[in-house]
Design an enzyme around this catalytic site. Structure first.
Site, PDB file in Angstrom:
ATOM      1  N   GLY A  37     -23.864   5.687 -62.782  1.00  0.00           N
ATOM      2  CA  GLY A  37     -23.854   4.635 -61.731  1.00  0.00           C
ATOM      3  C   GLY A  37     -24.688   3.302 -62.361  1.00  0.00           C
ATOM      4  O   GLY A  37     -24.797   3.238 -63.596  1.00  0.00           O
ATOM      5  N   PHE A  40     -30.850   1.237 -61.233  1.00  0.00           N
ATOM      6  CA  PHE A  40     -31.644   1.117 -59.937  1.00  0.00           C
ATOM      7  C   PHE A  40     -30.883   2.078 -58.775  1.00  0.00           C
ATOM      8  O   PHE A  40     -30.827   1.975 -57.682  1.00  0.00           O
ATOM      9  CB  PHE A  40     -31.977  -0.158 -59.187  1.00  0.00           C
ATOM     10  CG  PHE A  40     -32.707  -1.127 -60.211  1.00  0.00           C
ATOM     11  CD1 PHE A  40     -33.853  -0.835 -60.748  1.00  0.00           C
ATOM     12  CD2 PHE A  40     -31.922  -2.292 -60.571  1.00  0.00           C
ATOM     13  CE1 PHE A  40     -34.228  -2.042 -61.757  1.00  0.00           C
ATOM     14  CE2 PHE A  40     -32.366  -3.119 -61.417  1.00  0.00           C
ATOM     15  CZ  PHE A  40     -33.700  -2.876 -62.052  1.00  0.00           C
ATOM     16  N   SER A  41     -29.837   2.880 -59.361  1.00  0.00           N
ATOM     17  CA  SER A  41     -29.056   3.752 -58.533  1.00  0.00           C
ATOM     18  C   SER A  41     -29.682   5.219 -58.364  1.00  0.00           C
ATOM     19  O   SER A  41     -29.198   6.059 -57.685  1.00  0.00           O
ATOM     20  CB  SER A  41     -27.615   3.843 -58.723  1.00  0.00           C
ATOM     21  OG  SER A  41     -27.647   4.470 -60.009  1.00  0.00           O
ATOM     22  N   GLY A  42     -30.785   5.513 -59.100  1.00  0.00           N
ATOM     23  CA  GLY A  42     -31.499   6.993 -59.043  1.00  0.00           C
ATOM     24  C   GLY A  42     -30.916   7.805 -59.989  1.00  0.00           C
ATOM     25  O   GLY A  42     -31.116   8.963 -59.661  1.00  0.00           O
ATOM     26  N   THR A  44     -31.562   8.644 -63.295  1.00  0.00           N
ATOM     27  CA  THR A  44     -32.668   9.441 -63.973  1.00  0.00           C
ATOM     28  C   THR A  44     -33.374  10.267 -63.017  1.00  0.00           C
ATOM     29  O   THR A  44     -33.978  11.425 -63.245  1.00  0.00           O
ATOM     30  CB  THR A  44     -33.718   8.441 -64.621  1.00  0.00           C
ATOM     31  OG1 THR A  44     -33.143   7.788 -65.590  1.00  0.00           O
ATOM     32  CG2 THR A  44     -34.905   9.077 -65.292  1.00  0.00           C
ATOM     33  N   ASP A 111     -30.844  11.668 -71.257  1.00  0.00           N
ATOM     34  CA  ASP A 111     -31.214  10.478 -70.343  1.00  0.00           C
ATOM     35  C   ASP A 111     -30.595   9.251 -71.143  1.00  0.00           C
ATOM     36  O   ASP A 111     -30.563   9.017 -72.182  1.00  0.00           O
ATOM     37  CB  ASP A 111     -32.224  10.166 -69.996  1.00  0.00           C
ATOM     38  CG  ASP A 111     -32.651   9.173 -68.788  1.00  0.00           C
ATOM     39  OD1 ASP A 111     -31.711   9.094 -67.864  1.00  0.00           O
ATOM     40  OD2 ASP A 111     -33.665   8.470 -68.707  1.00  0.00           O
ATOM     41  N   GLU A 112     -29.909   8.107 -70.253  1.00  0.00           N
ATOM     42  CA  GLU A 112     -29.617   6.882 -70.876  1.00  0.00           C
ATOM     43  C   GLU A 112     -28.480   7.292 -72.101  1.00  0.00           C
ATOM     44  O   GLU A 112     -28.366   6.770 -73.222  1.00  0.00           O
ATOM     45  CB  GLU A 112     -30.789   5.932 -71.671  1.00  0.00           C
ATOM     46  CG  GLU A 112     -31.865   5.791 -70.699  1.00  0.00           C
ATOM     47  CD  GLU A 112     -31.279   4.830 -69.356  1.00  0.00           C
ATOM     48  OE1 GLU A 112     -30.102   4.241 -69.630  1.00  0.00           O
ATOM     49  OE2 GLU A 112     -31.943   4.589 -68.407  1.00  0.00           O
ATOM     50  N   GLN A 114     -25.670   6.443 -72.498  1.00  0.00           N
ATOM     51  CA  GLN A 114     -24.619   5.314 -72.968  1.00  0.00           C
ATOM     52  C   GLN A 114     -25.247   4.780 -74.226  1.00  0.00           C
ATOM     53  O   GLN A 114     -24.338   3.954 -74.787  1.00  0.00           O
ATOM     54  CB  GLN A 114     -24.445   4.355 -71.663  1.00  0.00           C
ATOM     55  CG  GLN A 114     -25.716   3.330 -71.527  1.00  0.00           C
ATOM     56  CD  GLN A 114     -26.682   3.798 -70.558  1.00  0.00           C
ATOM     57  OE1 GLN A 114     -26.734   4.916 -70.427  1.00  0.00           O
ATOM     58  NE2 GLN A 114     -28.052   2.968 -70.557  1.00  0.00           N
TER      59      GLN A 114
END
Length: 213
Positions: A37, A40-42, A44, A111-112, A114
């Site tokens: 997403g 700030f879409s949640g 994590t 996480d992260e 990308q």
């Protein structure tokens, strides 16, 4: 004496069942989940929620993040609402395999994702094929609204894809675009609310038109 024999038989039975469970796991239970997403879409927050549930089930978990992401902490994975969990920072995708014991680990979370090199796709496949549940969270689009690095390939091979949405700061609709507020043309630019804002498709396109003039 009889009690000791019973204990030995129980230990043999338990060890046999444990080995068989590991074998069955490698055949049946490996898969890939992608949570994606905008900023700030949640993403994590959802990643941490799934890890906590696995923790409650006493599963062996390894959590990784790219070493370049030091916005909140050098080691912890931290969501925008300040939930956190200790992780292992790695510099490239291949490094992940150095920390994962294939015989013991049941869940690998990244996480992260990308920000990793294209090799992360093969790494996730290898982990899943070994019977491990792989949970990845990352931006699906960059600041231009284009697919972000390895994300399209990861989403294509994943069994489960969850798209999270933020709230558009201009109109209040669902937001799926991360609009960059600072003048920088690099695809990777770490930042928070001072650098990005979530926008819906309409507002994102309107802003991009104004910026192109």
């Amino acid at each position: 004496m009889r009690l000791e024999i019973c204990r030995q038989n129980y230990n043999k039975f338990f060890n046999k069942m444990y080995r068989e469970t590991k074998v069955n796991r490698s055949i049946n239970r490996g898969w890939i989940e992608v949570v994606c997403g905008s900023m700030f879409s949640g993403k994590t927050e959802e990643l941490l929620r799934r890890i906590k549930r696995a923790t409650f089930a006493n599963q062996k978990i390894e959590l990784f993040k790219p070493a370049i992401d030091v916005r909140y902490d050098e080691e912890e994975v931290v969501s925008h609402d300040a939930n956190s969990m200790i992780s292992t920072p790695v510099h490239n995708s291949a490094e992940i395999l150095l920390y994962v014991n294939m015989e013991e680990v049941e869940v690998v979370a990244i996480d992260e994702v990308q920000f990793f090199d294209d090799g992360i796709v093969d790494i996730c496949n290898k982990l899943a094929n070994s019977g491990i549940r792989v949970i990845c969270a990352g931006l699906d689009m960059d600041y231009l609204g284009q697919p972000f690095a390895c994300m399209p390939k990861l989403m294509a091979i994943a069994e489960y894809v969850t798209k999270t949405h933020a709230i558009c700061v201009k109109c209040g609709d669902q937001a799926q675009f991360s609009h960059r507020l600072v003048a920088n043309s690099q695809q990777v630019l770490l930042g928070e609310k001072d650098s990005y804002e979530p926008l819906c498709r309409h507002c994102f396109n309107e802003v991009r038109k104004l910026e192109s003039k």
